[in-house]
Scaffold this active site. Structure first.
Site, PDB file in Angstrom:
ATOM      1  N   TYR A   1       0.867  -1.191   0.000  1.00 52.73           N
ATOM      2  CA  TYR A   1       0.000   0.000   0.000  1.00 52.73           C
ATOM      3  C   TYR A   1       0.894   1.228   0.000  1.00 52.73           C
ATOM      4  CZ  TYR A   1      -3.026   3.702   1.831  1.00 52.73           C
ATOM      5  OH  TYR A   1      -3.696   4.885   2.009  1.00 52.73           O
TER       6      TYR A   1
ATOM      7  N   GLU B   1      -3.640   7.465  -3.984  1.00 54.16           N
ATOM      8  CA  GLU B   1      -3.496   6.210  -3.248  1.00 54.16           C
ATOM      9  C   GLU B   1      -3.369   5.042  -4.209  1.00 54.16           C
ATOM     10  OE1 GLU B   1      -5.990   4.870   0.486  1.00 54.16           O
ATOM     11  OE2 GLU B   1      -6.862   3.969  -1.299  1.00 54.16           O
TER      12      GLU B   1
END
Ligand code: GDP
Ligand code: MN
Length: 380
Positions: free
Chosen positions: A101, A190
Site C-alpha cells: 500500500y 493512493e
C-alpha cells in the site's frame, strides 16, 4: 473531485508510474472487444466512485473474450454502495506475488503532505493502522523544502522492503507519486494494492485520486474528467447555473446568504424537528437573477415541501434582497409555501415590502427559530 480508477491511472501513467494496459468499456460487447485487443487473461473492473469493489463482486478475472463479455454483463448490473456501475475498465491481468500500500495525502493538521507505505496492502489501510500500526511507515514532506530522495528510501526501510531490486522500483514510484500529487493539485493519491509480480515488477494495480476542487481551473483536462451523470440531477443543474448547492435528503428547501448562515440554518431546521432538503448559498448578493437560479434548482427536487429563505443583511441591504425575492417570485410559479426571515441592514423596510407585495404562500418571520418552526410546520 474524485476520479475513477482508470482516470487516476491515466494520470499515474503520465507521470511514469507503471500501470497495466487497459481499455474503457460501457457495454458487454465493448468489454469483449477490449479483451480481444489486449489478448490473454484480463480483469474486468467496475468503475465507481467508491472503494471495496472487489468484495462487492465488481472485479472479475476473465480468461477469454467471451468470458470477459459475460463478467462485464454481470458487473454492469451491479449497484455498489449506492453507485450504479456504468463504466468498466478492462485491463491485462497481473500475476500477484505481494500486495503493498502506498499513498500520499494532505495532512491538514500538520499542513504537509503525508506519505504512507506498508507491505500489508490490499486491505483497508484503516485496518492496518488500527491493528498493526508498527507496519505502517508514515512520513511528512515539508512543502517548502520539497521532496527529498532519501525520504523514499527511509519509507522503504521502515516498511521493511529489503529486496534491492524492489526497493529501487518503489523508490522511483514514491518520487513520481509526489510529482503527480503536486502537479495535479491532488488531495489524495493512493495505490492499493501496489503489487510485486512473480517476475519482480512493481506496479499500481488500483488508484484512488482526489483533486482539489479549488484548483480545477488550472487543470481543464482533469476538470473535463468529471462524470456529470454520477451526480444528482439537482447538483448538475446547480453547477450549470453556478449555484452553490448540495442535495440532502429532507423536505425543507433552504436558501441563505453565506455558507456559515446556511449551515446554522440546517441545524435550526433539525432543532425544530424538520429535515433540510439541501444546502444552498446565495453568496453575498440577493439579486433577482441569483434568487431565480437558486429557486429553480431547489424546486427541481421533488422532495421539497416548503422553502425557507434565511437572509442576514450585512453589506447586502434587506430591502434589496426583498425586491430580488419579489422579482424572482414574479417570474416563476411556485406553489410550495415559502417562509422568509430577513434581518440586518434595512430589515424593517425589507419586511414591509414583502408583507405589502408578497403572494399568499409567502410568510414573513422575524427570527431564525420562529422561521424554522413555521417552515417545518408548513412542510408537514
Ligand atoms: P478495490 O476492491 O475497489 O480496492 O479494487 P482493486 O483494484 O484494489 O482490486 C481488488 C483486488 O482484486 C486486488 O487486491 C487484487 O487482489 C484483485 N485484482 C485486481 N486486479 C487483479 C489482477 O490483474 N490480477 C489478479 N490476480 N488479481 C487482481
Ligand atoms: Mn484497491
Amino acid at each position: 473531485m474524485d476520479l475513477y480508477e482508470y482516470q487516476g491511472k491515466q494520470l499515474f501513467a503520465r507521470h511514469g508510474i507503471p500501470v497495466s494496459e487497459g481499455r474503457l468499456a460501457t457495454t458487454p460487447e465493448e468489454a469483449r472487444a477490449a479483451a480481444e485487443e489486449l489478448g490473454g487473461e484480463v480483469v474486468v473492473k467496475a468503475q465507481v466512485l467508491t472503494g471495496g469493489r472487489g468484495k462487492a463482486g465488481g472485479i472479475k478475472l476473465a480468461a477469454t473474450p467471451a468470458e470477459a463479455e459475460a463478467r462485464a454483463r454481470e458487473i454492469l448490473g451491479l449497484v455498489i454502495r449506492g453507485h450504479a456501475v456504468r463504466r468498466l475498465w478492462v485491463e491485462r491481468a497481473s500475476g500477484i506475488a505481494q500486495e503493498y500500500y502506498l499513498s500520499v495525502t494532505f495532512d491538514r493538521g500538520e499542513k504537509k503532505p503525508l506519505f504512507m507505505l506498508t507491505t500489508q496492502g490490499g486491505i483497508d489501510i484503516e485496518e492496518v493502522a488500527a491493528h498493526s500500526p508498527e507496519a505502517l511507515a508514515r512520513l511528512h514532506v515539508d512543502p517548502l523544502v520539497g521532496f527529498q530522495p532519501f525520504q523514499a528510501r527511509w519509507l522503504c526501510f521502515t516498511a521493511g522492503i529489503d529486496d534491492p531490486a524492489e526497493q529501487k522500483q518503489v523508490v522511483a514510484i514514491v518520487e513520481k507519486l509526489y510529482t503527480a500529487f503536486v502537479a495535479c493539485d491532488a488531495m489524495l493519491c493512493e495505490i492499493n494494492p501496489l503489487i510485486v509480480t512473480p517476475a519482480g515488477d512493481v506496479k499500481a494495480l488500483d488508484s484512488k485520486f482526489t483533486v482539489d476542487d479549488n484548483a480545477l481551473f488550472r487543470h481543464p483536462d482533469i476538470a473535463g474528467m468529471r462524470d456529470l451523470e454520477a451526480v444528482p440531477a439537482e447538483e448538475r443543474r446547480a453547477r450549470e447555473k453556478d449555484v452553490t448547492y448540495v442535495k440532502l435528503d429532507g423536505e425543507v428547501g433552504i436558501l441563505g446568504n453565506g455558507a456559515g448562515l446556511v449551515m446554522s440554518t440546517l441545524d435550526v431546521i433539525a432543532q425544530a424537528g424538520g429535515r433540510p432538503a439541501n444546502f444552498c448559498d446565495l453568496g453575498g448578493g440577493g439579486d433577482a437573477e441569483g434568487v431565480v437560479d437558486a429557486l429553480e434548482v431547489i424546486t427541481g427536487d421533488p422532495d421539497v415541501k416548503a422553502i425557507l429563505f434565511n437572509i442576514f443583511g450585512g453589506i447586502t441591504r434587506c430591502d434589496e434582497v426583498a425586491r430580488g425575492i419579489l422579482a424572482a417570485l414574479g417570474q416563476m410559479a411556485i406553489t410550495d409555501p415559502i417562509v422568509v426571515r430577513l434581518d440586518g441592514t434595512n430589515a424593517g423596510e425589507g419586511r414591509r415590502l414583502l408583507v405589502e407585495a408578497a403572494p399568499p404562500n409567502l410568510h414573513v418571520e422575524e427570527t431564525m427559530l420562529s422561521a424554522a418552526r413555521r417552515v417545518v410546520e408548513l412542510a408537514k
